[in-house]
Write a protein that holds these residues in place. Structure first.
Motif, PDB file in Angstrom:
ATOM      1  N   LEU A  20      18.410  -1.023   3.846  1.00  0.00           N
ATOM      2  CA  LEU A  20      17.642   0.042   3.218  1.00  0.00           C
ATOM      3  C   LEU A  20      18.166   1.395   3.672  1.00  0.00           C
ATOM      4  O   LEU A  20      18.607   1.549   4.814  1.00  0.00           O
ATOM      5  N   SER A  21      18.090   2.352   2.764  1.00  0.00           N
ATOM      6  CA  SER A  21      18.495   3.721   3.065  1.00  0.00           C
ATOM      7  C   SER A  21      17.371   4.675   2.696  1.00  0.00           C
ATOM      8  O   SER A  21      16.588   4.397   1.782  1.00  0.00           O
ATOM      9  N   CYS A  22      17.312   5.774   3.406  1.00  0.00           N
ATOM     10  CA  CYS A  22      16.334   6.825   3.107  1.00  0.00           C
ATOM     11  C   CYS A  22      17.036   8.166   3.297  1.00  0.00           C
ATOM     12  O   CYS A  22      17.586   8.427   4.368  1.00  0.00           O
ATOM     13  N   VAL A  23      17.014   8.972   2.249  1.00  0.00           N
ATOM     14  CA  VAL A  23      17.599  10.301   2.334  1.00  0.00           C
ATOM     15  C   VAL A  23      16.477  11.321   2.379  1.00  0.00           C
ATOM     16  O   VAL A  23      15.514  11.234   1.615  1.00  0.00           O
ATOM     17  N   ALA A  24      16.604  12.273   3.285  1.00  0.00           N
ATOM     18  CA  ALA A  24      15.586  13.292   3.469  1.00  0.00           C
ATOM     19  C   ALA A  24      16.103  14.647   3.007  1.00  0.00           C
ATOM     20  O   ALA A  24      17.282  14.960   3.169  1.00  0.00           O
ATOM     21  N   SER A  25      15.206  15.440   2.460  1.00  0.00           N
ATOM     22  CA  SER A  25      15.540  16.801   2.064  1.00  0.00           C
ATOM     23  C   SER A  25      14.337  17.697   2.312  1.00  0.00           C
ATOM     24  O   SER A  25      13.195  17.228   2.385  1.00  0.00           O
ATOM     25  N   GLY A  26      14.615  18.991   2.463  1.00  0.00           N
ATOM     26  CA  GLY A  26      13.542  19.955   2.657  1.00  0.00           C
ATOM     27  C   GLY A  26      13.032  20.074   4.077  1.00  0.00           C
ATOM     28  O   GLY A  26      11.995  20.707   4.306  1.00  0.00           O
ATOM     29  N   LEU A  27      13.730  19.489   5.037  1.00  0.00           N
ATOM     30  CA  LEU A  27      13.339  19.597   6.438  1.00  0.00           C
ATOM     31  C   LEU A  27      14.586  19.622   7.303  1.00  0.00           C
ATOM     32  O   LEU A  27      15.684  19.268   6.857  1.00  0.00           O
ATOM     33  N   THR A  28      14.398  20.058   8.555  1.00  0.00           N
ATOM     34  CA  THR A  28      15.495  20.032   9.521  1.00  0.00           C
ATOM     35  C   THR A  28      15.547  18.621  10.091  1.00  0.00           C
ATOM     36  O   THR A  28      14.868  18.280  11.063  1.00  0.00           O
ATOM     37  N   PHE A  29      16.346  17.796   9.463  1.00  0.00           N
ATOM     38  CA  PHE A  29      16.311  16.352   9.702  1.00  0.00           C
ATOM     39  C   PHE A  29      16.467  16.002  11.176  1.00  0.00           C
ATOM     40  O   PHE A  29      15.782  15.119  11.686  1.00  0.00           O
TER      41      PHE A  29
END
Length: 119
Positions: A20-29
């Protein structure tokens, strides 16, 4: 606006593997601890695995320990869950979640990806 988007779910036979993969956006990861939770049909959502913001610390539910591996790539804003030796009881919707550093609660959640393990 923070978004977490999971992918990689599907149908697999018992004993098989999925990533599984999860991509994050809109935050300082790199400032967020990340986790995977899962919710089986008719049951509550439960913790599966977590990784610290730097990636040096991980934690697993007993039910997945030794079979699942969580990892992250801060350069790509990605978190992964490698799932091996899958069992029918791993069937669930898997959710990616983020919490800021020392926060107790996971504030941001993805919409989930379905994993189905056939016997």
């Amino acid at each position: 606006q923070v978004q977490l988007v999971e992918s990689g779910g599907g149908l697999v036979q018992a004993g098989g593997s999925l990533r599984l993969s999860c991509v994050a956006s809109g935050l300082t990861f790199s400032a967020y601890g990340m986790a995977w939770f899962r919710q089986a049909p008719g049951k509550e959502r439960v913790f599966a695995a977590a990784i610290s913001w730097g990636g040096s610390n991980t934690d697993y539910a007993d039910s997945v320990k030794g079979r699942f591996t969580i990892s992250r790539d801060n350069a790509k804003n990605m978190v992964y869950l490698q799932m091996n030796s899958l069992k029918p009881e791993d069937t669930a919707v898997y959710y990616c979640a983020a919490r800021y550093r020392f926060s107790d609660n996971y504030k941001y959640w993805g919409q989930g990806t379905q994993v189905t393990v056939s016997s």
